[in-house]
Design a protein around this motif. Sequence first.
Motif, PDB file in Angstrom:
ATOM      1  N   ILE A   1      71.052   6.533  10.489  1.00 19.12           N
ATOM      2  CA  ILE A   1      71.970   5.792   9.621  1.00 19.12           C
ATOM      3  C   ILE A   1      72.004   6.416   8.232  1.00 19.12           C
ATOM      4  N   GLY A   2      70.843   6.874   7.748  1.00 15.48           N
ATOM      5  CA  GLY A   2      70.821   7.563   6.461  1.00 15.48           C
ATOM      6  C   GLY A   2      71.696   8.804   6.456  1.00 15.48           C
ATOM      7  N   ASN A   3      71.697   9.557   7.566  1.00 10.98           N
ATOM      8  CA  ASN A   3      72.580  10.718   7.678  1.00 10.98           C
ATOM      9  C   ASN A   3      74.043  10.306   7.680  1.00 10.98           C
ATOM     10  N   LEU A   4      74.369   9.236   8.400  1.00 11.47           N
ATOM     11  CA  LEU A   4      75.751   8.752   8.422  1.00 11.47           C
ATOM     12  C   LEU A   4      76.225   8.352   7.034  1.00 11.47           C
ATOM     13  N   HIS A   5      75.401   7.589   6.314  1.00 12.54           N
ATOM     14  CA  HIS A   5      75.778   7.137   4.972  1.00 12.54           C
ATOM     15  C   HIS A   5      75.900   8.306   4.001  1.00 12.54           C
TER      16      HIS A   5
ATOM     17  N   THR B   1      66.454  22.484   4.749  1.00 12.64           N
ATOM     18  CA  THR B   1      67.640  21.627   4.851  1.00 12.64           C
ATOM     19  C   THR B   1      68.113  21.445   6.285  1.00 12.64           C
ATOM     20  N   ASP B   2      67.697  22.322   7.205  1.00 14.50           N
ATOM     21  CA  ASP B   2      68.200  22.252   8.572  1.00 14.50           C
ATOM     22  C   ASP B   2      67.345  21.299   9.404  1.00 14.50           C
ATOM     23  N   LEU B   3      67.863  20.902  10.554  1.00 13.93           N
ATOM     24  CA  LEU B   3      67.157  20.067  11.505  1.00 13.93           C
ATOM     25  C   LEU B   3      67.084  20.774  12.850  1.00 13.93           C
ATOM     26  N   ASP B   4      66.021  20.508  13.594  1.00 20.56           N
ATOM     27  CA  ASP B   4      65.879  21.067  14.930  1.00 20.56           C
ATOM     28  C   ASP B   4      66.966  20.514  15.845  1.00 20.56           C
ATOM     29  N   ARG B   5      67.361  21.303  16.838  1.00 17.19           N
ATOM     30  CA  ARG B   5      68.440  20.881  17.740  1.00 17.19           C
ATOM     31  C   ARG B   5      68.088  19.601  18.498  1.00 17.19           C
TER      32      ARG B   5
ATOM     33  N   THR C   1      66.198  17.199  17.362  1.00 14.38           N
ATOM     34  CA  THR C   1      66.330  16.110  16.389  1.00 14.38           C
ATOM     35  C   THR C   1      67.791  15.735  16.207  1.00 14.38           C
ATOM     36  N   VAL C   2      68.660  16.737  16.123  1.00 13.74           N
ATOM     37  CA  VAL C   2      70.094  16.477  15.991  1.00 13.74           C
ATOM     38  C   VAL C   2      70.614  15.746  17.230  1.00 13.74           C
ATOM     39  N   ALA C   3      70.157  16.160  18.411  1.00 11.10           N
ATOM     40  CA  ALA C   3      70.600  15.499  19.645  1.00 11.10           C
ATOM     41  C   ALA C   3      70.202  14.027  19.653  1.00 11.10           C
ATOM     42  N   ARG C   4      68.969  13.730  19.200  1.00 10.34           N
ATOM     43  CA  ARG C   4      68.528  12.327  19.165  1.00 10.34           C
ATOM     44  C   ARG C   4      69.379  11.512  18.197  1.00 10.34           C
ATOM     45  N   ARG C   5      69.696  12.083  17.032  1.00  9.01           N
ATOM     46  CA  ARG C   5      70.449  11.320  16.039  1.00  9.01           C
ATOM     47  C   ARG C   5      71.910  11.139  16.457  1.00  9.01           C
ATOM     48  N   ILE C   6      72.466  12.122  17.133  1.00  8.20           N
ATOM     49  CA  ILE C   6      73.811  11.931  17.678  1.00  8.20           C
ATOM     50  C   ILE C   6      73.782  10.834  18.738  1.00  8.20           C
ATOM     51  N   GLY C   7      72.719  10.798  19.532  1.00  6.11           N
ATOM     52  CA  GLY C   7      72.589   9.739  20.518  1.00  6.11           C
ATOM     53  C   GLY C   7      72.503   8.359  19.884  1.00  6.11           C
ATOM     54  N   ILE C   8      71.832   8.250  18.728  1.00  3.52           N
ATOM     55  CA  ILE C   8      71.748   6.976  18.016  1.00  3.52           C
ATOM     56  C   ILE C   8      73.117   6.591  17.462  1.00  3.52           C
TER      57      ILE C   8
ATOM     58  N   ARG D   1      78.033  16.736  13.194  1.00  6.94           N
ATOM     59  CA  ARG D   1      76.936  17.329  13.965  1.00  6.94           C
ATOM     60  C   ARG D   1      76.580  18.711  13.428  1.00  6.94           C
ATOM     61  N   SER D   2      77.584  19.521  13.091  1.00  9.79           N
ATOM     62  CA  SER D   2      77.312  20.838  12.516  1.00  9.79           C
ATOM     63  C   SER D   2      76.589  20.713  11.178  1.00  9.79           C
ATOM     64  N   TRP D   3      76.965  19.696  10.393  1.00 10.97           N
ATOM     65  CA  TRP D   3      76.296  19.455   9.115  1.00 10.97           C
ATOM     66  C   TRP D   3      74.835  19.070   9.321  1.00 10.97           C
ATOM     67  N   LEU D   4      74.552  18.278  10.360  1.00 10.74           N
ATOM     68  CA  LEU D   4      73.170  17.918  10.658  1.00 10.74           C
ATOM     69  C   LEU D   4      72.325  19.152  10.953  1.00 10.74           C
ATOM     70  N   LEU D   5      72.905  20.092  11.691  1.00 14.18           N
ATOM     71  CA  LEU D   5      72.152  21.298  12.044  1.00 14.18           C
ATOM     72  C   LEU D   5      71.786  22.129  10.824  1.00 14.18           C
TER      73      LEU D   5
END
Length: 495
Positions: free
Chosen positions: A134-138, A184-188, A190-197, A159-163
């Motif tokens: 949610i923090g990433n979304l906001h 600043t980057d996130l592991d793939r 981690t990105v997959a989990r947050r997209i799932g949320i 999603r690209s921004w998360l990576l």
Amino acid sequence: MKVSKTKDRTRTNTWRLRWSDQGQRYSIVWTIDSKVSEAIAEDRAEVARAHLSHLIECGKRKIPPDISTLDWLAQLGDREHAKLSSKGIVQERETETGAGGTAVSLSLQDLTEGFLAANQDAKSTTIDKWNQAIGNLHRYFERGSDATAITKHTAKIFRSWLLTDGNIRDTKGGSGGTGDKPRTDLDRNTVARRIGICRQIFNWAIESGLVQENPFAGLPAAVHANPDRFFYVDRRTTQRVIAFANDATMRGLLALNRLLGLRIPSEIQTLRWSDINLSHDDPHIRILAPKTEHHRNRGRRVAPIIPNLRPFIEEMWTLAQPGITVPLDSPVFPRFETTTGTAIRSATLKILRRAEIEVWPNLFSNGRKSAITDLLQDGHDVVDVAEWVGNSPQTIWQFYAMATGENRRRAAGGGTSEGRGTATQTGKHDPQDSAKLWTNSWTNHASSPQIRSTQATCGPRKTPCFTGSEGNQWAMRDSNPRPPRCKRGALNQLS
């Protein structure tokens, strides 16, 4: 309809209004202007609670609300009115404006707050994961933006921004970066989990009738094994770490993680003395896994007390005296019963520093992977191992089983796998031979001549403190009796 009001201690002039209807629990975060005094805010929150209770009752009885309640509704801001309309209490206004004054039908903040309120019975660790997404979304879309304006195209860009830039923790002063540059980057994964949320949040919004489609549907959200983060904690390293542990509690905790694959901290926090059976015909441990308590077996499983592990359990049992000094239903690890995983990790890192061992990635997760790998290589069937550690066989093969250098050398004719006992003609290891090696090295920690962890007699920077069962010693810093070259020349000149 009774509506309760609870003060939110984390935010100024904020209350949570809660009620239940037909077994379903609802909650609204109600915030009063921070400029008014706390007493006035309390009065306004109570007025909101009373009107909300009246509106819910009118909706159930299908009668119009009182004039005073209608006047109160008319004076509400669009944001507060949207909170009521999202719960189906009132009809939506034709235009409800967000924080920036833009006409929106549902702000992103109201959407995420509604999701959290509807799932407030979730575990705290799960809510922490949701709040990260949610923090990433906001941060990317802004809190007051229109949630219905997020499209599949903008979701892909998100999603690209998360990576590349989604690491909020390290960019806020964390230590995840290398050198002075924050990560600043996130592991793939981690990105997959947050997209799932994010997908889960919008699925809830669709079921609640707040949005029509899920912009995150179809984006990759599957988590895959990452061999780059796998690390096999070999027997010698484990022996050395346990040898430098201060007490039986830490030795037992580390052994349960490394030898039987218990999850840290959740599964050691639920362990009770009554769950341990030290009988010689069927020694076993009953384990309650909070992570899998929603499964059909309620997260309960039974694992054997393997011979390597038994000395550590017996040592803790002798010191605690269950049934005599402490009740049988008391925790095995009272020190860590209510602590976080960070506290246990900090205690383990202190042991690694004393033992002068470099920290490996995924400290306890790789301990669990190493335990599962050993159980498989000791000849146990994968179905049995899966039952003992609380995973499916498919998950074990994909995420836990590791190839080791010891097996590679053994397969090439380099002899038996060190620390595993003798390989039989069938190619499997004899667990009893391996158990003898472990037990001989780890029995009687305080007095064993092979493992001496008493810092008063053999500090890690004084003399070699550890001798393995094979008689090999580790060279320790400052253990060389000869002076270094720079000092050796000066001594020759003095003589």
